[in-house]
Design a protein around this motif. Structure first.
Motif, PDB file in Angstrom:
ATOM      1  N   ILE A   1     -35.016 -34.871  40.856  1.00 47.66           N
ATOM      2  CA  ILE A   1     -35.738 -34.269  42.054  1.00 47.66           C
ATOM      3  C   ILE A   1     -36.450 -35.543  42.896  1.00 47.66           C
ATOM      4  O   ILE A   1     -37.133 -36.344  41.915  1.00 47.66           O
ATOM      5  CB  ILE A   1     -36.880 -33.181  41.860  1.00 47.66           C
ATOM      6  N   ARG A   2     -36.201 -35.860  43.970  1.00 51.50           N
ATOM      7  CA  ARG A   2     -36.559 -37.268  44.357  1.00 51.50           C
ATOM      8  C   ARG A   2     -37.207 -36.824  46.059  1.00 51.50           C
ATOM      9  O   ARG A   2     -36.908 -35.820  46.291  1.00 51.50           O
ATOM     10  CB  ARG A   2     -35.625 -38.044  44.680  1.00 51.50           C
ATOM     11  N   LYS A   3     -38.014 -37.673  46.347  1.00 49.77           N
ATOM     12  CA  LYS A   3     -38.525 -37.598  47.625  1.00 49.77           C
ATOM     13  C   LYS A   3     -37.623 -38.459  48.688  1.00 49.77           C
ATOM     14  O   LYS A   3     -37.595 -39.711  48.406  1.00 49.77           O
ATOM     15  CB  LYS A   3     -40.069 -38.302  47.784  1.00 49.77           C
ATOM     16  N   SER A   4     -37.331 -37.973  49.793  1.00 52.07           N
ATOM     17  CA  SER A   4     -36.496 -38.559  50.792  1.00 52.07           C
ATOM     18  C   SER A   4     -37.413 -39.746  51.535  1.00 52.07           C
ATOM     19  O   SER A   4     -38.686 -39.520  51.455  1.00 52.07           O
ATOM     20  CB  SER A   4     -35.601 -37.862  51.547  1.00 52.07           C
ATOM     21  N   SER A   5     -36.925 -40.492  52.245  1.00 46.39           N
ATOM     22  CA  SER A   5     -37.756 -41.528  53.228  1.00 46.39           C
ATOM     23  C   SER A   5     -38.762 -40.824  53.837  1.00 46.39           C
ATOM     24  O   SER A   5     -39.778 -41.328  54.235  1.00 46.39           O
ATOM     25  CB  SER A   5     -36.868 -42.438  53.818  1.00 46.39           C
ATOM     26  N   ASP A   6     -38.339 -39.395  54.379  1.00 52.11           N
ATOM     27  CA  ASP A   6     -39.364 -38.777  55.046  1.00 52.11           C
ATOM     28  C   ASP A   6     -40.171 -37.852  54.425  1.00 52.11           C
ATOM     29  O   ASP A   6     -40.849 -36.891  55.015  1.00 52.11           O
ATOM     30  CB  ASP A   6     -38.427 -38.339  56.579  1.00 52.11           C
ATOM     31  N   GLY A   7     -40.153 -38.046  53.175  1.00 53.18           N
ATOM     32  CA  GLY A   7     -41.290 -37.518  52.619  1.00 53.18           C
ATOM     33  C   GLY A   7     -40.799 -35.925  51.879  1.00 53.18           C
ATOM     34  O   GLY A   7     -41.389 -35.215  51.209  1.00 53.18           O
ATOM     35  N   GLN A   8     -39.634 -35.606  52.166  1.00 56.46           N
ATOM     36  CA  GLN A   8     -39.139 -34.376  52.004  1.00 56.46           C
ATOM     37  C   GLN A   8     -38.482 -34.310  50.285  1.00 56.46           C
ATOM     38  O   GLN A   8     -38.158 -35.134  50.004  1.00 56.46           O
ATOM     39  CB  GLN A   8     -37.620 -33.873  52.678  1.00 56.46           C
ATOM     40  N   THR A   9     -38.647 -33.226  49.709  1.00 57.95           N
ATOM     41  CA  THR A   9     -37.997 -33.118  48.270  1.00 57.95           C
ATOM     42  C   THR A   9     -36.545 -32.854  48.247  1.00 57.95           C
ATOM     43  O   THR A   9     -35.917 -31.989  49.243  1.00 57.95           O
ATOM     44  CB  THR A   9     -38.724 -31.854  47.450  1.00 57.95           C
ATOM     45  N   GLU A  10     -36.054 -33.595  47.632  1.00 51.72           N
ATOM     46  CA  GLU A  10     -34.458 -33.743  47.809  1.00 51.72           C
ATOM     47  C   GLU A  10     -34.182 -33.212  46.149  1.00 51.72           C
ATOM     48  O   GLU A  10     -34.591 -33.906  45.189  1.00 51.72           O
ATOM     49  CB  GLU A  10     -33.668 -34.931  48.119  1.00 51.72           C
ATOM     50  N   ARG A  11     -33.035 -32.605  45.956  1.00 58.26           N
ATOM     51  CA  ARG A  11     -32.564 -32.335  44.648  1.00 58.26           C
ATOM     52  C   ARG A  11     -31.139 -33.329  44.608  1.00 58.26           C
ATOM     53  O   ARG A  11     -30.180 -32.892  45.197  1.00 58.26           O
ATOM     54  CB  ARG A  11     -31.940 -31.106  44.165  1.00 58.26           C
ATOM     55  N   VAL A  12     -30.906 -34.255  43.671  1.00 52.96           N
ATOM     56  CA  VAL A  12     -29.764 -34.705  43.511  1.00 52.96           C
ATOM     57  C   VAL A  12     -28.934 -34.492  42.305  1.00 52.96           C
ATOM     58  O   VAL A  12     -29.450 -34.528  41.104  1.00 52.96           O
ATOM     59  CB  VAL A  12     -30.200 -36.322  43.577  1.00 52.96           C
ATOM     60  N   ILE A  13     -27.757 -33.865  42.635  1.00 56.87           N
ATOM     61  CA  ILE A  13     -26.983 -33.464  41.347  1.00 56.87           C
ATOM     62  C   ILE A  13     -26.334 -35.145  41.096  1.00 56.87           C
ATOM     63  O   ILE A  13     -25.483 -35.525  41.855  1.00 56.87           O
ATOM     64  CB  ILE A  13     -25.613 -32.879  41.971  1.00 56.87           C
ATOM     65  N   THR A  14     -26.725 -35.613  40.119  1.00 58.33           N
ATOM     66  CA  THR A  14     -26.503 -37.142  39.625  1.00 58.33           C
ATOM     67  C   THR A  14     -24.748 -36.793  38.850  1.00 58.33           C
ATOM     68  O   THR A  14     -24.581 -35.610  38.667  1.00 58.33           O
ATOM     69  CB  THR A  14     -27.263 -37.462  38.484  1.00 58.33           C
ATOM     70  N   GLY A  15     -24.360 -37.796  38.567  1.00 59.89           N
ATOM     71  CA  GLY A  15     -23.015 -37.581  37.974  1.00 59.89           C
ATOM     72  C   GLY A  15     -23.080 -37.390  36.623  1.00 59.89           C
ATOM     73  O   GLY A  15     -22.123 -37.261  35.642  1.00 59.89           O
ATOM     74  N   ASP A  16     -24.306 -37.526  35.985  1.00 55.36           N
ATOM     75  CA  ASP A  16     -24.461 -37.276  34.513  1.00 55.36           C
ATOM     76  C   ASP A  16     -24.609 -35.988  34.188  1.00 55.36           C
ATOM     77  O   ASP A  16     -24.900 -34.928  34.811  1.00 55.36           O
ATOM     78  CB  ASP A  16     -26.162 -37.959  34.156  1.00 55.36           C
ATOM     79  N   THR A  17     -24.281 -35.807  33.000  1.00 52.48           N
ATOM     80  CA  THR A  17     -24.265 -34.274  32.510  1.00 52.48           C
ATOM     81  C   THR A  17     -24.979 -33.722  31.085  1.00 52.48           C
ATOM     82  O   THR A  17     -25.081 -34.992  30.444  1.00 52.48           O
ATOM     83  CB  THR A  17     -22.511 -33.767  32.315  1.00 52.48           C
ATOM     84  N   LYS A  18     -25.348 -32.838  30.868  1.00 50.02           N
ATOM     85  CA  LYS A  18     -25.964 -32.324  29.737  1.00 50.02           C
ATOM     86  C   LYS A  18     -25.176 -31.365  28.925  1.00 50.02           C
ATOM     87  O   LYS A  18     -24.836 -30.285  29.856  1.00 50.02           O
ATOM     88  CB  LYS A  18     -27.292 -31.905  30.273  1.00 50.02           C
ATOM     89  N   PRO A  19     -25.091 -31.224  27.864  1.00 49.84           N
ATOM     90  CA  PRO A  19     -24.317 -30.105  27.091  1.00 49.84           C
ATOM     91  C   PRO A  19     -25.098 -28.897  27.136  1.00 49.84           C
ATOM     92  O   PRO A  19     -26.360 -29.046  26.917  1.00 49.84           O
ATOM     93  CB  PRO A  19     -23.960 -30.426  25.861  1.00 49.84           C
TER      94      PRO A  19
END
Ligand SMILES: O=C(O)CCC(=O)C(=O)O
Ligand SMILES: [Fe+2]
Length: 591
Positions: free
Chosen positions: A287-305
């Motif tokens: 969960i990151r903040k975009s440059s204009d302050g919005q919350t973004e969810r980033v699906i990273t390339g990493d995985t978890k079993p």
């Protein structure tokens, strides 16, 4: 030396191929990015395999492994050039993967961005309360249920308390409560919810789902009319990513941690669909903040079993109609008038195409006899003719004639397989996969066409008309077609069981808020658009049927005269129309 030359040559060849077919630019100088030219997702190469490869290289640090879907190459991003170079020198043309393939690699300038950014906000009315129960309490809840029986749904195991959840109609029968109500051990949950500010009606229905890694639940909205405003889900055993989708195309992946309580209310309850993909792993979501302050969810390339997950879904059954503001997914009223093309094709995808794929084998065992008038039409086709069977099913209407060219077109790959088996010994018979509304065949290619029991699976008048117009387009001038559809009036057929009452009452809600009644088999039709249950029996297996074995097929059943009207087109002349075995039939000729 000779060997190194060989490796170099091979890598150059891979580099040229990657450039020309995939646009991947390999470079000659060391950098932190490497493309593995001949192993990727399509060759079964996994992240675990990568880690095996670098296990013994102590100074090598991988940052990322990127394998795109369907590709037979993949990328590695190292922390620095030295790591990448060490891996390159020790492994290029030398390291082997599980199946013995030697890996070839090149440096690359850039790697594809494997992150997906979702900017849509979390659905309103969705709350996830982490650490809602302690580890000890989690274990107690897991031990509360006996899971020694085998999986009872295709994709997971379920148990019900209070009322049985009926998967055919996605509701409960309020007249048949189960002997076991929600276990008393759950009562403390409602009390604890109060401390989080949720003062809810006490639930009276519990569905316990057990998902092994690899299992999930299709995207759905819990129907509005059987259940009231709050739906809860307590998670045990494993974190999972739940996908939330809105009909406006919003998409939000949400991590649901184990020991959390998920509360679905308002929009999240009524206007969004939720589901869990059947995977053994979940993407890591930042969960990151975009440059204009919005919350973004980033699906990273990493995985978890994933581990085995048990969820307790608590619902309160509803008295009276749903009063929600969210019409799109509400099953309170019915949609009137013609369906939009989008909705119609969505409905057909779910309730025609997907169903036939699932039931193809069983369906085929029930279809042998050719109807007399179909047989008569087929025999009237002249030698040398090209005959098209559109929606050929298992091919039962393909004649054992070697003096005509017979083309069986079918959309369901399962049925096409049955059809291919059936027609393989017939000279001049061919099977092709095609969709009646998107036939790739040339205009005026057929001398005769049959389209038997197909058009009633199209869910709007415009699409049914388009089907007849396709038939008209494919016929050569003077060519003839026989079209049959299911009749609403079954009084002159063998379909009706004696003294069986019609209870077409269970409305099934489709995406788009459309309601369709589920037909009671072997009774007179009361509706024109409906879902007809198919009870799947595996041929080899005589076990009693479960609700999950019932598939619902969409039908538009035809009034008298309706098919004739549909066939009234500038280039078609209707030769005859008749009723046979519960079907309306038309023979027409291309002018
Ligand atoms: O497993 C879950 O948390 C969700 C289950 C669910 O959506 C349902 O049973 O309707
Ligand atoms: Fe649900």
């Amino acid at each position: 030396m000779e060997r190194n030359k060989n490796i170099e040559r091979k890598c150059k060849r891979f580099s040229a191929r990657l450039k020309s077919s995939k646009g991947v630019s390999c470079v000659e100088y060391p950098c932190p990015n490497i493309v593995l030219c001949n192993v990727g997702q399509a060759t079964g190469f996994t992240k675990e395999d990568v880690y095996k490869l670098v296990e013994d290289l102590k100074t090598v640090n991988i940052q990322k492994f990127i394998a795109e879907k369907g590709e037979s190459h993949s990328f590695l991003v190292f922390e620095d050039t030295n790591s990448a170079a060490e891996f390159y020198h020790t492994s290029n043309g030398k390291a082997k993967v599980r199946n013995g393939t030697t890996i070839f690699m090149n440096y690359v300038q850039s790697v594809p961005n494997d992150e997906i950014t979702c900017t849509d906000g979390i659905p309103k009315g969705l709350s996830i309360l982490p650490d809602f129960i302690s580890h000890d309490e989690e274990q107690k809840y897991i031990n509360l249920f006996d899971w020694t029986t085998e999986a009872n749904l295709k994709n997971r195991q379920v148990k019900h308390y209070g009322y049985e959840f009926r998967y055919g109609s996605n509701d409960v029968d309020l007249n048949s409560p189960l002997p076991e109500s929600i276990p008393d051990e759950c009562n403390m949950l409602w009390e604890r919810l109060k401390t989080f500010g949720f003062d809810i009606e006490t639930p009276d229905q519990l569905t316990v789902n057990k998902y092994c890694p690899g299992q999930g639940i299709p995207s759905h909205v819990d129907r509005h009319s059987p259940f009231s405003d709050t739906i809860l889900s307590l998670s045990l055993g494993s974190d999972v990513v739940m996908d939330w989708r809105h009909h406006s195309n919003k998409y939000v992946p949400v991590v649901v941690p184990s020991r959390s309580m998920l509360v679905m209310q308002n929009e999240a309850r009524y206007d969004w669909q939720h589901g869990i993909q059947p995977r053994t792993w979940d993407p890591v979501i930042d969960i990151r903040k975009s440059s204009d302050g919005q919350t973004e969810r980033v699906i990273t390339g990493d995985t978890k079993p994933r581990d085995t997950r048990i969820s307790l879904t608590f619902r309160k059954t509803r008295e009276g109609p749903c009063q929600c503001q969210f019409k799109t997914l509400c099953d309170r009223g019915t949609v009137e008038g013609e369906l939009s093309d989008d909705l119609a094709s969505h409905l057909e995808e779910l309730h025609v195409h997907q169903v036939y794929e699932q039931i193809a084998g069983h369906f085929s065992t029930t279809r042998h006899k050719r109807w007399p008038r179909v047989d008569e039409f087929l025999h009237s086709v002249s030698p040398g003719a090209v005959l098209l069977d559109l929606g050929a099913g298992n091919g039962k209407n393909i004649l054992n004639r070697n003096d005509i060219l017979q083309i069986a077109g079918e959309r369901s790959s399962g049925l096409l397989l049955e059809c291919a088996g059936h027609t393989q010994s017939i000279p001049g018979a061919q099977c092709v996969r095609l969709d009646l509304l998107h036939t790739p065949l040339r205009d005026e290619c057929a001398d005769a066409i049959i389209c038997i029991a197909v058009i009633h699976h199209l869910s709007s008048a415009a699409r049914r008309r388009q089907a007849v117009s396709t038939i008209s387009r494919l016929l050569r001038p003077g060519g003839r077609a026989l079209i049959t559809v299911w009749a609403k009036d079954q009084s002159k057929s063998n379909y009706l069981a004696q003294n069986k009452e019609n209870h077409d009452t269970n409305l099934v809600t489709m995406v788009g808020g459309l309601n369709l009644p589920v037909h009671e088999n072997r009774t007179q039709f009361r509706h024109s658009d409906l879902l007809v249950p198919w009870k799947l029996r595996k041929v080899e297996d005589k076990k009693p049927l479960k609700t999950s074995d019932t598939f619902l097929r969409y039908y538009h059943v035809f009034e008298e005269g309706e098919l004739v009207q549909l066939c009234e087109m500038p280039h078609l002349e209707i030769e005859s129309s008749f009723y046979e075995e519960g079907n309306w039939c038309v023979v027409c000729k291309k002018r």
